[in-house]
Write an enzyme that holds these catalytic residues in place. Structure first.
Site, PDB file in Angstrom:
ATOM      1  CD  GLU A 184      -2.414   1.874   0.495  1.00  0.00           C
ATOM      2  OE1 GLU A 184      -3.322   1.175   0.023  1.00  0.00           O
ATOM      3  OE2 GLU A 184      -2.141   3.034   0.105  1.00  0.00           O
ATOM      4  CG  ASP A 230       4.359   2.941  -6.979  1.00  0.00           C
ATOM      5  OD1 ASP A 230       4.476   4.013  -7.579  1.00  0.00           O
ATOM      6  OD2 ASP A 230       3.633   2.009  -7.387  1.00  0.00           O
ATOM      7  CG  ASP A 288      -8.889  -2.853  -3.072  1.00  0.00           C
ATOM      8  OD1 ASP A 288      -8.921  -2.710  -1.815  1.00  0.00           O
ATOM      9  OD2 ASP A 288      -9.703  -2.298  -3.842  1.00  0.00           O
TER      10      ASP A 288
END
Ligand code: SAM
Length: 289
Positions: free
Chosen positions: A107, A139, A157
């Protein structure tokens, strides 16, 4: 006294709005504008850069479908990579499976993880404390570029292809992600609402069909992802996964120690059946690919 409204800005000429009962958190993080507020219809709502990300009322639909379709289709997944997913909903659902031994979650924005745990605790529901988790604040593109491990399932996601999420919809990302996928692995990613963001699934299909034997999509009806069905990208070299019978899926589902509120074996198998306008676009993309 009139209460303020939060107007989503995902689409230029169309949008949804939420009456704001109470703003719980708002800040410009190192990567994006983050706001979490309360709304009488959908509970607690998180938005990033003007786009609704998740709500405590309908989050289970998207998180169950993004996870249980690939994990139960695979049947023997042990290692999962989640790119994005800072609210912890995908992580929560992955960790429910009794085959899962390890989850790496990459994340980019630590603030999303921290604020989600503080203001949206029901979404991660303690998942961030699970010993099987390796949480990486980075990243996702950098991670897959350097990745030397293999994962059975990769779930992206991410936000929409604006801001930090844009790189996760590129050839570069998908080709590096494939290197991190084990043989017979499955990759899935959020790809917007096909009725309004058709360029998203068309581009993804062009990219994934050049890398995998089977590039497809499946659908989930998420009330606060406006524009019709949410279109989730699917790619694998094992075409048999999408042909699994409902009996096989039901057997695997019934062997799991959890209940669901949206996902079930019938929805699993039917979710891969796409509207004709989507099929026509996919055929066109494949023909010109
Ligand atoms: N379910 C939502 C949807 O379908 O739009 C996405 C929710 S989740 C909050 C999206 C996450 O992707 C955010 O936490 C954001 O920080 C993260 N993200 C965006 N770009 C990223 C990148 N390049 N690498 C890793 N995470 C990224």
């Amino acid at each position: 006294m009139n209460k303020p409204w939060y107007n989503e800005t995902l689409f230029e000429h169309y949008g949804q709005r939420f009456e704001i009962e109470n703003i719980l958190f708002e800040n410009q993080t190192a990567h994006q504008h983050l706001v979490i507020f309360e709304n009488k219809q959908f509970g607690r709502v998180m938005a990033l850069d003007g786009v609704i990300q998740t709500t405590t009322r309908d989050e289970f639909i998207y998180h169950e479908m993004m996870v249980h379709v690939p994990v139960l289709a695979h049947g023997f997944a042990k290692r999962v990579l989640i790119i994005g997913g800072g609210d912890g909903g995908i992580l929560r659902e992955v960790l429910k499976h009794n085959t899962i031994e390890h989850v790496t979650m990459v994340e980019i924005d630590a603030a999303v993880v921290e604020m989600s745990q503080q203001y949206l605790p029901s979404i991660s529901d303690g998942a961030f404390a699970d010993p099987r988790l390796n949480l990486v604040i980075a990243d996702g593109m950098d991670f897959v570029r350097k990745c030397k491990e293999k994962f059975d399932i990769i779930i992206t996601d991410s936000t929409d292809p604006i801001g930090p999420g844009e790189i996760l919809f590129t050839d570069d990302f998908y080709s590096h992600a494939k290197r991190c996928l084990s043989a017979n692995g499955i990759i899935s990613s959020q790809n917007g609402a096909s009725f309004l963001q058709e360029w998203e699934f068309e581009g993804t299909h062009r990219r994934l069909s050049s890398l995998y034997e089977d590039s497809w999509f499946y659908l989930a009806g998420v009330p606060t992802y406006i524009g019709g069905f949410m279109t989730l990208a699917w790619a694998t070299d094992n075409k048999a996964y999408r042909q699994l019978s409902i009996d096989t899926i039901r057997l695997r589902y019934n062997n799991q120690p959890f209940k669901t509120r949206y996902y079930n074996p019938a929805i699993h198998v039917s979710a891969f059946h796409l509207p004709q306008h989507v099929l026509d676009k996919l055929e066109l993309v494949t023909e010109v690919a």
